[in-house]
Scaffold this motif. Structure first.
Motif, PDB file in Angstrom:
ATOM      1  N   GLY A  30       0.807  -1.213   0.000  1.00  0.00           N
ATOM      2  CA  GLY A  30       0.000   0.000   0.000  1.00  0.00           C
ATOM      3  C   GLY A  30       0.839   1.262   0.000  1.00  0.00           C
ATOM      4  O   GLY A  30       0.401   2.318   0.453  1.00  0.00           O
ATOM      5  N   GLU A  31       2.072   1.172  -0.523  1.00  0.00           N
ATOM      6  CA  GLU A  31       2.924   2.355  -0.628  1.00  0.00           C
ATOM      7  C   GLU A  31       2.762   2.976  -2.014  1.00  0.00           C
ATOM      8  O   GLU A  31       2.435   2.292  -2.979  1.00  0.00           O
ATOM      9  CB  GLU A  31       4.390   1.972  -0.406  1.00  0.00           C
ATOM     10  CG  GLU A  31       4.661   1.389   0.965  1.00  0.00           C
ATOM     11  CD  GLU A  31       6.061   0.829   1.100  1.00  0.00           C
ATOM     12  OE1 GLU A  31       6.461   0.549   2.240  1.00  0.00           O
ATOM     13  OE2 GLU A  31       6.751   0.663   0.078  1.00  0.00           O
ATOM     14  N   LYS A  32       3.004   4.288  -2.095  1.00  0.00           N
ATOM     15  CA  LYS A  32       3.034   4.929  -3.412  1.00  0.00           C
ATOM     16  C   LYS A  32       4.410   4.679  -4.011  1.00  0.00           C
ATOM     17  O   LYS A  32       5.426   4.847  -3.336  1.00  0.00           O
ATOM     18  CB  LYS A  32       2.765   6.417  -3.300  1.00  0.00           C
ATOM     19  CG  LYS A  32       2.599   7.100  -4.654  1.00  0.00           C
ATOM     20  CD  LYS A  32       2.030   8.500  -4.534  1.00  0.00           C
ATOM     21  CE  LYS A  32       1.750   9.092  -5.913  1.00  0.00           C
ATOM     22  NZ  LYS A  32       1.120  10.424  -5.831  1.00  0.00           N
ATOM     23  N   CYS A  33       4.465   4.263  -5.280  1.00  0.00           N
ATOM     24  CA  CYS A  33       5.722   3.848  -5.880  1.00  0.00           C
ATOM     25  C   CYS A  33       6.065   4.699  -7.104  1.00  0.00           C
ATOM     26  O   CYS A  33       5.216   4.928  -7.968  1.00  0.00           O
ATOM     27  CB  CYS A  33       5.652   2.373  -6.283  1.00  0.00           C
ATOM     28  SG  CYS A  33       5.484   1.257  -4.882  1.00  0.00           S
ATOM     29  N   GLN A  73      -1.257   5.159  -7.715  1.00  0.00           N
ATOM     30  CA  GLN A  73      -0.335   4.498  -6.783  1.00  0.00           C
ATOM     31  C   GLN A  73       1.022   4.244  -7.432  1.00  0.00           C
ATOM     32  O   GLN A  73       2.049   4.235  -6.752  1.00  0.00           O
ATOM     33  CB  GLN A  73      -0.912   3.170  -6.281  1.00  0.00           C
ATOM     34  CG  GLN A  73      -0.045   2.529  -5.192  1.00  0.00           C
ATOM     35  CD  GLN A  73      -0.547   1.195  -4.695  1.00  0.00           C
ATOM     36  OE1 GLN A  73      -1.593   0.713  -5.133  1.00  0.00           O
ATOM     37  NE2 GLN A  73       0.193   0.579  -3.789  1.00  0.00           N
ATOM     38  N   ALA A  94       2.082  11.783  -0.899  1.00  0.00           N
ATOM     39  CA  ALA A  94       1.704  10.379  -0.702  1.00  0.00           C
ATOM     40  C   ALA A  94       0.984  10.185   0.623  1.00  0.00           C
ATOM     41  O   ALA A  94      -0.043   9.496   0.705  1.00  0.00           O
ATOM     42  CB  ALA A  94       2.950   9.487  -0.764  1.00  0.00           C
ATOM     43  N   GLN A 142      -2.478  11.551   0.569  1.00  0.00           N
ATOM     44  CA  GLN A 142      -3.374  10.716  -0.242  1.00  0.00           C
ATOM     45  C   GLN A 142      -3.722   9.395   0.441  1.00  0.00           C
ATOM     46  O   GLN A 142      -4.438   8.574  -0.112  1.00  0.00           O
ATOM     47  CB  GLN A 142      -2.717  10.436  -1.598  1.00  0.00           C
ATOM     48  CG  GLN A 142      -2.579  11.685  -2.473  1.00  0.00           C
ATOM     49  CD  GLN A 142      -1.593  11.490  -3.620  1.00  0.00           C
ATOM     50  OE1 GLN A 142      -1.043  10.408  -3.807  1.00  0.00           O
ATOM     51  NE2 GLN A 142      -1.352  12.541  -4.383  1.00  0.00           N
ATOM     52  N   TYR A 162      -1.462   7.049   1.553  1.00  0.00           N
ATOM     53  CA  TYR A 162      -0.460   5.990   1.441  1.00  0.00           C
ATOM     54  C   TYR A 162       0.402   5.959   2.693  1.00  0.00           C
ATOM     55  O   TYR A 162       0.568   6.962   3.392  1.00  0.00           O
ATOM     56  CB  TYR A 162       0.414   6.201   0.202  1.00  0.00           C
ATOM     57  CG  TYR A 162      -0.357   6.102  -1.090  1.00  0.00           C
ATOM     58  CD1 TYR A 162      -0.762   4.867  -1.575  1.00  0.00           C
ATOM     59  CD2 TYR A 162      -0.699   7.238  -1.812  1.00  0.00           C
ATOM     60  CE1 TYR A 162      -1.482   4.763  -2.759  1.00  0.00           C
ATOM     61  CE2 TYR A 162      -1.425   7.152  -2.990  1.00  0.00           C
ATOM     62  CZ  TYR A 162      -1.817   5.909  -3.461  1.00  0.00           C
ATOM     63  OH  TYR A 162      -2.531   5.810  -4.617  1.00  0.00           O
ATOM     64  N   LYS A 163       0.988   4.800   2.975  1.00  0.00           N
ATOM     65  CA  LYS A 163       1.767   4.625   4.201  1.00  0.00           C
ATOM     66  C   LYS A 163       3.143   5.259   4.090  1.00  0.00           C
ATOM     67  O   LYS A 163       3.702   5.712   5.089  1.00  0.00           O
ATOM     68  CB  LYS A 163       1.911   3.136   4.514  1.00  0.00           C
ATOM     69  CG  LYS A 163       0.570   2.444   4.701  1.00  0.00           C
ATOM     70  CD  LYS A 163       0.736   0.938   4.752  1.00  0.00           C
ATOM     71  CE  LYS A 163      -0.630   0.263   4.825  1.00  0.00           C
ATOM     72  NZ  LYS A 163      -0.523  -1.195   4.854  1.00  0.00           N
TER      73      LYS A 163
END
Length: 649
Positions: A45-48, A79, A111, A114, A116-117
């Motif tokens: 669940g991270e933004k990459c 994401q 991130a 939004q 994200y972790k």
């Protein structure tokens, strides 16, 4: 485990603030690092972000799709972001470390806002070879990331360097500026990396010399301690390759074989031992390799009996070797076989010794210490089974504990009862033997009452220390003073109502005292803010469970405190954080603490609202029973309050 799997596991376990470089020498090495790195981040669940240069965005997308990742959908929902180097590193036609670091800071904040972790970034660094203005500052940029960015922003990054393209001096600078290095499918903690704080007020060359000498000393001490440990055991210890040639042997094995390590290395048992002994060794070595697990055997050499434990070991390049240890049990066998002949040893031992019939555990004999400790005569003893001397609540586990003791060769603890009804703690060591042709069990039982009293004192000291740690959070967030302790009171009451064993309830108490320890990383002005938190502020607060996990994960409490702390905001339906776990993915301890946390928080005053009251808190958890919270836990909580539970100030 092969190198590829090992590397994938290491990439999955990376944490925010980790800064790595990948130095690769072929496309396969690049693929086996970068693809799992991205897949792990997307699944967490991270933004990459992926920054391309020599490769195309389409190539990266195709590789992700091959791993069952819907890259197109992830790009559409934001994401996954794929940029070209001229949209990031060399924006405006030049490279400026300040501008790039500010861009990374901004993207981390975006991130988090939004939902994200954290942010996960990897970029191809080959753009630095194009002669673009500022590209000569690439090593300065890597250094400043360690100083100005990674310690403060939840981002994980891998900088990609193709060793075939870059000058060795550049690669040297890259190694010196990354805490973690990946090369040839291995991840290393970097011996040559110097933390930025070690360079303050000192010349770089002097800092390098100081740091490298310290590392040399640490490495030497580690190897010395390893050798000391390896050679301290009275057992023979070895490691062989797939052809059963010696790689390592400790001093005991060297003395047994009459060969030095230099002489043993590369030799098989057939080269150094008599044929019958060597053949036995080969058979049991190959048994361990064929079964793929630990195997235990008895081997005989001359008039000596040896107990062997052998197991497969994954070596370099995926080769499977065999390791093990060999114990001389000749004297032990003779002792057990002839125990009744040693009247002085048997009857004058301080510990209680029982000889039991293996078939039904009936007492065949016992020493004087046993009759004095338990209060039975020897005639009365012989009418009993060992279970009759167990405390009533401990009798169900006797067969399970004995089997485990036989299998592992380790003592275990339980409670016994004397003839007068006194219950006391004991430690039991057991061995099987043959006595006059009959299979028997020899049990040596030690009264550990005084040891338990000492452990209780130690435990109280631990609780005192945990209370002190708990108060660290209270100092920073005075509005929640006593919160962790009160959560612990309710959580333990719920656990007791559920019928959990005492040790597990105590584990819940300890975890409760630490469940908000991660808030020490949250600014005090956010914790005590009287109004509603912004989305960014709330996301920072939500990081406290991850920070608590990072803080505690290397501390050995004997149970998974760090995991419980990380999961206490997870919810049954997957709507919690930080990992969105569902149902049985969440430990029972974390579910109990999470429920108690909600009740205590709603019933108490907070800077942004007055106390809502206990009735509102109980109504809230009742309404979320079966969705956010396990219904069994909710019912247990309601019953606890119906029975008169109150929080203590």
């Amino acid at each position: 485990m092969d190198k590829k799997t090992e590397l994938t596991d290491s990439l999955i376990n990376l944490k925010p603030h980790d800064h790595l470089c990948l130095i690769y020498e072929n496309e396969e090495q690049w693929k086996e690092c970068v693809v799992p790195f991205l897949v792990a981040g997307l699944k967490k669940g991270e933004k990459c972000f992926y920054i391309v240069d020599r490769r195309r965005a389409e190539d990266v997308i195709a590789l992700l799709k091959a791993e069952s990742i819907d890259a197109d959908q992830l790009i559409e929902n934001g994401q996954l972001v794929i940029l070209h180097e001229y949209e990031s590193y060399t924006k405006d036609g030049s490279f400026d470390p300040d501008r790039m670091i500010e861009m990374l800071k901004s993207e981390v904040k975006n991130a988090l806002s939004q939902g994200y972790k954290s942010l996960r970034v990897t970029g191809e660094m080959s753009w630095a070879l194009k002669g673009i203005t500022g590209s000569e500052r690439i090593i300065e940029y890597e250094y400043r990331l360690n100083r100005d960015f990674f310690p403060f922003y939840p981002c994980t990054a891998i900088c990609q360097y193709d060793r075939r393209l870059f000058d060795p001096d550049i690669i040297k600078g890259v190694i010196e500026t990354h805490p973690l290095v990946i090369n040839r499918n291995e991840m290393y903690e970097n011996f040559y990396f110097i933390p930025p704080e070690r360079l303050i007020g000192i010349e770089k060359s002097e800092a390098e010399v100081n740091f490298w000498l310290e590392n040399l000393q640490k490495n030497y001490l580690f190897e010395k301690e390893y050798r000391t440990f390896f050679n301290a055991t009275p057992d023979m210890v070895f490691l062989k390759d797939s052809e059963l040639k010696y790689l390592i042997a400790n001093k005991v094995l060297q003395e047994f074989s009459g060969k030095s390590m230099k002489e043993l290395r590369g030799k098989t048992d057939a080269d150094i031992l008599p044929h019958p002994v060597a053949k036995q060794c080969e058979i049991t070595d190959r048994e361990a390799l064929s079964k793929g697990r630990l195997v235990k055997n008895r081997e005989v050499a001359g008039d000596r009996v040896y107990e062997t434990y052998k197991f497969p070991v994954t070596l370099e390049k995926g080769e499977i070797g065999v390791g093990g240890f060999i114990r001389d049990v000749t004297n032990e066998e003779a002792y057990l076989e002839n125990l009744k002949s040693y009247e002085i040893l048997f009857h004058n031992a301080n510990d209680s010794i029982f000889i039991l019939r293996a078939s039904d555990h009936r007492v065949l004999d016992a020493n004087e210490a046993a009759t004095e400790t338990y209060g039975y005569s020897i005639e009365e003893m012989r009418e009993l089974k060992i279970a009759d001397m167990r405390a009533p609540d401990k009798r169900k586990k006797i067969s399970e504990q004995l089997q485990k003791a036989f299998r592992e060769g380790l003592p275990f603890e339980t409670n016994h009862i004397k003839k007068d009804g006194t219950i006391f703690p004991v430690e039991i060591s057991t061995k099987t033997a043959s006595l006059k042709g009959e299979d028997v069990i020899v049990s040596i039982i030690r009264d550990i009452t005084e040891r338990k009293k000492s452990e209780e004192i130690t435990h109280k000291s631990l609780i005192t220390l945990l209370n002190a740690l708990s108060k660290i959070v209270e100092i920073k967030d005075p509005y929640t003073a006593g919160h962790q302790r009160r959560v612990g009171e309710l959580a333990c009451a719920i656990a007791d109502r559920l019928g959990l064993e005492e040790r597990r309830i105590e584990n819940i108490r300890i975890s409760s005292l630490l469940h908000d320890i991660g808030k020490i990383s949250v600014p005090a002005e956010i914790l005590s803010k009287p109004g509603k938190l912004s989305e960014i502020e709330f996301n920072l607060v939500k990081m406290h469970s991850v920070t608590g996990y990072d803080f505690l994960q290397d501390v050995d409490f004997g149970f998974p405190v760090a995991t419980i702390v990380r999961q206490h905001h997870e919810r049954l339906d997957g709507s919690g954080y930080p990992d969105g776990l569902k149902g049985d993915q969440i430990t029972l301890e974390a579910q109990i603490i999470g429920l108690a946390d909600v009740v205590e928080a709603m019933a108490s005053h907070r800077p942004y609202r007055a106390a809502l009251g206990l009735e509102s808190a109980l109504d809230e958890i009742s309404s979320k029973s079966g969705t956010l919270f396990d219904s069994k836990l909710v019912n247990a909580c309601l019953e606890v309050f119906e029975e008169g539970f109150v929080f203590h100030d």
